[in-house]
Design an enzyme around this catalytic site. Structure first.
Site, PDB file in Angstrom:
ATOM      1  N   TYR A 196     -22.429  33.628 107.480  1.00 53.84           N
ATOM      2  CA  TYR A 196     -23.557  34.244 106.783  1.00 53.84           C
ATOM      3  C   TYR A 196     -24.724  34.466 107.743  1.00 53.84           C
ATOM      4  O   TYR A 196     -25.397  33.517 108.160  1.00 53.84           O
ATOM      5  CB  TYR A 196     -24.007  33.381 105.595  1.00 53.84           C
ATOM      6  CG  TYR A 196     -22.901  33.116 104.589  1.00 53.84           C
ATOM      7  CD1 TYR A 196     -21.906  34.059 104.340  1.00 53.84           C
ATOM      8  CD2 TYR A 196     -22.848  31.920 103.888  1.00 53.84           C
ATOM      9  CE1 TYR A 196     -20.886  33.822 103.433  1.00 53.84           C
ATOM     10  CE2 TYR A 196     -21.828  31.663 102.969  1.00 53.84           C
ATOM     11  CZ  TYR A 196     -20.859  32.623 102.756  1.00 53.84           C
ATOM     12  OH  TYR A 196     -19.856  32.378 101.859  1.00 53.84           O
ATOM     13  N   HIS A 213     -12.599  29.316 105.698  1.00 57.20           N
ATOM     14  CA  HIS A 213     -13.305  30.426 105.046  1.00 57.20           C
ATOM     15  C   HIS A 213     -12.458  31.709 105.008  1.00 57.20           C
ATOM     16  O   HIS A 213     -12.091  32.229 106.044  1.00 57.20           O
ATOM     17  CB  HIS A 213     -14.597  30.692 105.831  1.00 57.20           C
ATOM     18  CG  HIS A 213     -15.579  31.575 105.133  1.00 57.20           C
ATOM     19  ND1 HIS A 213     -16.852  31.781 105.614  1.00 57.20           N
ATOM     20  CD2 HIS A 213     -15.502  32.288 103.978  1.00 57.20           C
ATOM     21  CE1 HIS A 213     -17.495  32.603 104.799  1.00 57.20           C
ATOM     22  NE2 HIS A 213     -16.701  32.929 103.802  1.00 57.20           N
TER      23      HIS A 213
HETATM   24  P1  NAD Z   1     -23.791  36.269  93.552  1.00 56.28           P
HETATM   25  O1  NAD Z   1     -22.912  36.850  92.525  1.00 56.28           O
HETATM   26  O2  NAD Z   1     -24.281  34.889  93.387  1.00 56.28           O
HETATM   27  O3  NAD Z   1     -25.021  37.292  93.727  1.00 56.28           O
HETATM   28  C1  NAD Z   1     -26.042  37.050  94.641  1.00 56.28           C
HETATM   29  C2  NAD Z   1     -27.068  38.171  94.584  1.00 56.28           C
HETATM   30  O4  NAD Z   1     -27.759  38.113  93.337  1.00 56.28           O
HETATM   31  C3  NAD Z   1     -28.144  38.026  95.664  1.00 56.28           C
HETATM   32  O5  NAD Z   1     -28.597  39.310  96.051  1.00 56.28           O
HETATM   33  C4  NAD Z   1     -29.224  37.262  94.929  1.00 56.28           C
HETATM   34  O6  NAD Z   1     -30.479  37.425  95.557  1.00 56.28           O
HETATM   35  C5  NAD Z   1     -29.162  37.899  93.567  1.00 56.28           C
HETATM   36  N1  NAD Z   1     -29.685  37.059  92.464  1.00 56.28           N
HETATM   37  C6  NAD Z   1     -29.538  35.726  92.281  1.00 56.28           C
HETATM   38  N2  NAD Z   1     -30.134  35.322  91.148  1.00 56.28           N
HETATM   39  C7  NAD Z   1     -30.663  36.449  90.584  1.00 56.28           C
HETATM   40  C8  NAD Z   1     -31.402  36.693  89.396  1.00 56.28           C
HETATM   41  N3  NAD Z   1     -31.700  35.715  88.536  1.00 56.28           N
HETATM   42  N4  NAD Z   1     -31.789  37.962  89.135  1.00 56.28           N
HETATM   43  C9  NAD Z   1     -31.492  38.981  89.975  1.00 56.28           C
HETATM   44  N5  NAD Z   1     -30.793  38.806  91.132  1.00 56.28           N
HETATM   45  C10 NAD Z   1     -30.385  37.549  91.415  1.00 56.28           C
HETATM   46  O7  NAD Z   1     -23.021  36.428  94.947  1.00 56.28           O
HETATM   47  P2  NAD Z   1     -22.930  35.547  96.272  1.00 56.28           P
HETATM   48  O8  NAD Z   1     -24.267  35.187  96.808  1.00 56.28           O
HETATM   49  O9  NAD Z   1     -22.003  36.291  97.155  1.00 56.28           O
HETATM   50  O10 NAD Z   1     -22.163  34.234  95.815  1.00 56.28           O
HETATM   51  C11 NAD Z   1     -22.801  32.993  95.670  1.00 56.28           C
HETATM   52  C12 NAD Z   1     -22.465  32.040  96.795  1.00 56.28           C
HETATM   53  O11 NAD Z   1     -21.089  31.689  96.746  1.00 56.28           O
HETATM   54  C13 NAD Z   1     -22.658  32.578  98.223  1.00 56.28           C
HETATM   55  O12 NAD Z   1     -24.022  32.504  98.614  1.00 56.28           O
HETATM   56  C14 NAD Z   1     -21.746  31.662  98.995  1.00 56.28           C
HETATM   57  O13 NAD Z   1     -22.375  30.410  99.194  1.00 56.28           O
HETATM   58  C15 NAD Z   1     -20.562  31.493  98.035  1.00 56.28           C
HETATM   59  N6  NAD Z   1     -19.481  32.468  98.288  1.00 56.28           N
HETATM   60  C16 NAD Z   1     -18.435  32.094  99.058  1.00 56.28           C
HETATM   61  C17 NAD Z   1     -17.417  32.993  99.348  1.00 56.28           C
HETATM   62  C18 NAD Z   1     -16.275  32.566 100.226  1.00 56.28           C
HETATM   63  O14 NAD Z   1     -16.209  31.418 100.614  1.00 56.28           O
HETATM   64  N7  NAD Z   1     -15.349  33.438 100.552  1.00 56.28           N
HETATM   65  C19 NAD Z   1     -17.475  34.314  98.864  1.00 56.28           C
HETATM   66  C20 NAD Z   1     -18.532  34.654  98.035  1.00 56.28           C
HETATM   67  C21 NAD Z   1     -19.537  33.730  97.759  1.00 56.28           C
END
Ligand code: NAD
Length: 325
Positions: A56, A119
């Site tokens: 990230y 990952h």
């Molecule tokens: P998500 O679905 O959580 O969406 C995140 C987006 O939504 C960001 O732009 C954030 O700023 C926004 N957001 C958050 N709260 C909000 C709100 N209340 N209103 C409007 N916008 C809002 O997607 P993500 O960040 O990809 O997934 C969450 C976490 O999961 C990642 O940060 C990561 O730690 C993990 N993750 C891991 C993998 C992997 O291991 N392959 C893949 C995806 C995500």
């Protein structure tokens, strides 16, 4: 804050987890001071599970999270990853994993990780993940550098296959259980329950599709999915409700997942998502949303090597997307 047990690890994780990818400017450039404030606020309000990766922001998110956690390390359950370092930069070898953990420990300013995960394993060869990567993670566990080990990725069948051959403590799945997806529940959940594996559900906002704002340009979902997200946001707005809040509450209600990781970059988003936990889903609005989202339900995309895809889900998804054209 409600907490759930993470499989057989015994760890009690908050149902709302802090996804730290936004701290690496993954969605857009953020104000790092505000990012640190969001971490502080989350901890003060009971969020104890934090997930990050060297991928990230190409180490930026780990560095920022490490700085924000100074003096607070013992209040959180800290998870990071290894094996993915760039869009096409993967190395799941034993040697790289051993250097990777040291680098992450330095950036995160700690001498142990609670969870260390390979990952996006679909970009590796299953045989290597089974015979080399997971055993290397277990060696780090024996050395006390990491408490528990796991794997992450998009294709659910590969996660299951690898965990059957090389048991892990935790599986992190993303974009497979939220308002537009639910196939996690059939494909992976029964298996993790049987095996006592902790399940983390990430991306309840479908990586930005369910926020009402434009998802990032790199978003892999088909255009029809983004369009459906916009319609869903409009429907909520017309009824005086907020799609992101509803989506967060919907996902955190899924008790098979110990924690739902939401990417957050500001104290406002943390407040918003904490508030969502207190707001039950309006059943009538949920039904209307499900109708709007039905045409794009469970549409997945290609991720990783050809042999690691979820078949037949991918074929069906591609045929459905083609039919929209
Ligand atoms: P998500 O679905 O959580 O969406 C995140 C987006 O939504 C960001 O732009 C954030 O700023 C926004 N957001 C958050 N709260 C909000 C709100 N209340 N209103 C409007 N916008 C809002 O997607 P993500 O960040 O990809 O997934 C969450 C976490 O999961 C990642 O940060 C990561 O730690 C993990 N993750 C891991 C993998 C992997 O291991 N392959 C893949 C995806 C995500």
């Amino acid at each position: 804050m409600q907490y759930r047990t993470l499989g057989n690890t015994g760890l009690q994780v908050s149902v709302l987890g802090f996804g730290a990818s936004p701290l690496g400017d993954v969605f857009r450039a953020i104000d790092p001071v505000e990012g640190a404030r969001s971490v502080d606020l989350a901890i003060d309000r009971g969020i104890n599970f934090f997930d990050v990766s060297p991928y990230y922001g190409r180490t930026l998110a780990e560095t920022r999270l490490g700085n924000a956690l100074r003096g607070k390390r013992d209040r959180v359950i800290l998870s990071t990853k290894c094996g993915r370092y760039d869009v096409a930069g993967f190395d799941f070898s034993r040697q790289r994993i051993k250097t990777s953990v040291e680098e992450s420990l330095t950036r995160l300013r700690t001498d142990y990780l609670d969870l260390f995960q390979a990952h996006d394993i679909e970009f590796g060869e299953a045989s290597q993940i089974i015979n080399e990567t997971v055993p290397a993670l277990r060696e780090l566990q024996q050395q006390g550098k990491v408490r528990f080990v796991g794997i992450t990725g998009l294709p659910l069948r590969m996660l299951k296959h690898v965990a059957e051959q090389a048991p892990v403590d935790v599986i992190l799945s993303y974009c497979r259980y939220n308002l537009v997806m639910d196939d996690l529940d059939q494909i992976l959940t029964p298996f993790v329950k049987d095996w006592g594996i902790g399940l983390i559900n990430a991306s309840p906002l479908h990586m930005g599709v369910l926020t009402g704002s434009e998802p990032p340009s790199w978003h892999p979902a088909a255009a029809v999915v983004r369009e459906a997200g916009k319609k869903a946001a409009q429907l909520c707005q017309d009824e005086g409700e907020d799609l992101a809040s509803l989506a967060v509450r919907f996902a955190t209600d899924y008790s098979a997942a110990a924690s739902t990781l939401v990417g957050m970059n500001s104290s406002e988003q943390v407040e918003h998502n904490l508030q969502a936990l207190e707001t039950p889903v309006n059943p009538e609005l949920l039904r209307e949303l499900q109708t709007v989202l039905a045409p794009v339900k469970n549409l997945i995309w290609r991720s990783g090597r050809p042999e690691n895809q979820d078949q037949p889900e991918l074929e069906q998804s591609e045929a459905r997307v083609a039919a929209f054209a």
